[in-house]
Motif scaffolding. Structure first.
Motif, PDB file in Angstrom:
ATOM      1  N   LEU A  12      -1.341   2.019  -9.384  1.00 42.33           N
ATOM      2  CA  LEU A  12      -2.378   1.589  -8.315  1.00 42.33           C
ATOM      3  C   LEU A  12      -1.656   1.658  -6.714  1.00 42.33           C
ATOM      4  N   SER A  13      -2.585   2.079  -6.085  1.00 46.72           N
ATOM      5  CA  SER A  13      -2.191   2.438  -4.568  1.00 46.72           C
ATOM      6  C   SER A  13      -2.325   1.222  -3.762  1.00 46.72           C
ATOM      7  N   MET A  27       0.845  -1.259   0.046  1.00 48.06           N
ATOM      8  CA  MET A  27      -0.179   0.055  -0.066  1.00 48.06           C
ATOM      9  C   MET A  27       0.844   1.280  -0.013  1.00 48.06           C
ATOM     10  N   LYS A  28       0.474   2.088  -1.103  1.00 45.71           N
ATOM     11  CA  LYS A  28       1.305   3.315  -0.896  1.00 45.71           C
ATOM     12  C   LYS A  28       0.525   4.524  -0.307  1.00 45.71           C
ATOM     13  N   VAL A  87       1.044  -6.172   4.927  1.00 48.16           N
ATOM     14  CA  VAL A  87       0.924  -4.920   4.144  1.00 48.16           C
ATOM     15  C   VAL A  87       2.274  -4.714   4.245  1.00 48.16           C
ATOM     16  N   LEU A  88       3.061  -4.296   3.068  1.00 48.57           N
ATOM     17  CA  LEU A  88       4.085  -3.476   2.812  1.00 48.57           C
ATOM     18  C   LEU A  88       3.768  -2.088   2.765  1.00 48.57           C
ATOM     19  N   PHE A  89       4.354  -1.343   3.633  1.00 45.88           N
ATOM     20  CA  PHE A  89       3.833   0.143   3.681  1.00 45.88           C
ATOM     21  C   PHE A  89       4.977   0.876   2.858  1.00 45.88           C
ATOM     22  N   LEU A 143       6.307  -2.646   7.882  1.00 45.49           N
ATOM     23  CA  LEU A 143       5.096  -3.554   7.767  1.00 45.49           C
ATOM     24  C   LEU A 143       3.862  -3.457   8.652  1.00 45.49           C
ATOM     25  N   ALA A 144       2.611  -3.883   8.013  1.00 46.46           N
ATOM     26  CA  ALA A 144       1.614  -3.561   8.684  1.00 46.46           C
ATOM     27  C   ALA A 144       0.676  -4.810   8.336  1.00 46.46           C
ATOM     28  N   GLU A 145      -0.521  -4.908   9.049  1.00 47.38           N
ATOM     29  CA  GLU A 145      -1.528  -5.884   8.782  1.00 47.38           C
ATOM     30  C   GLU A 145      -2.928  -5.399   8.691  1.00 47.38           C
TER      31      GLU A 145
END
Length: 157
Positions: free
Chosen positions: A135-136, A6-7, A50-52, A65-67
């Motif tokens: 794409l975000s 996610m960007k 999620v990769l931030f 990193l996120a979830e």
DNA sequence: GCCAACGTTGGC
DNA sequence: GCCAACGTTGGC
């Protein structure tokens, strides 16, 4: 369980902002692109990783990193005329836009810049590296996820 | 600031 | 449904 990238523009919402949000959790709102919307609404589930990624800044990079802790649900900011992301076509019956809740997991020991990614045999092919990729919310493969952790110096054993 | 790439809009 | 115009994204 799936993996995503996610960007976010750090001047708008950074990894730091997520880490310091209440419960280290924040809604990922304001997505106004149909392809990304479809992914948020239909594909993204609690438990996904999620990769931030920081975009449109001096050093674009994967920074943490996120979830996903709550899967797709209506983005009410679309129905708020005071919001920057207001969409007059959105209604309670047809919210049009969706968001997820994301929780901070960790900051990478070092950010992975585009140069880092470009030099890696697996990561060079990531969607985010493709020219013109806007794409975000992007799917990430398990191989890419693992390679990111290894390259960042995280023990994955 | 530049500019390529892309998504969306709207006239037809 | 086509497609040109426009606005936005995003790396450089």
């Amino acid at each position: 369980m799936r993996y995503w990238l996610m960007k976010s523009e750090p001047t708008c919402f950074s990894l730091d902002d997520l880490e310091h949000s209440p419960g280290q959790t924040a809604p990922w709102d304001g997505v106004r692109n149909f392809q990304a919307r479809n992914l948020l609404r239909d594909e993204t589930k609690a438990g996904d990783r999620v990769l931030f990624y920081h975009s449109s800044c001096s050093e674009p990079a994967i920074v943490g990193l996120a979830e996903v802790v709550r899967g797709g649900y209506p983005d009410h900011t679309a129905q708020d005329s005071r919001s920057d992301h207001y969409d007059p076509k959105a209604t309670p019956a047809n919210p049009i836009w969706y968001m997820v809740d994301v929780k901070f997991r960790m900051r990478l020991p070092r950010p992975l810049t585009r140069q880092d990614l470009a030099g890696h045999p697996v990561l060079a092919g990531m969607a985010v590296m493709q020219r013109g990729s806007r794409l975000s919310v992007q799917p990430v493969t398990a191989d890419e996820w693992r390679a990111v952790l290894v390259l960042a110096g995280i023990d994955v054993s």
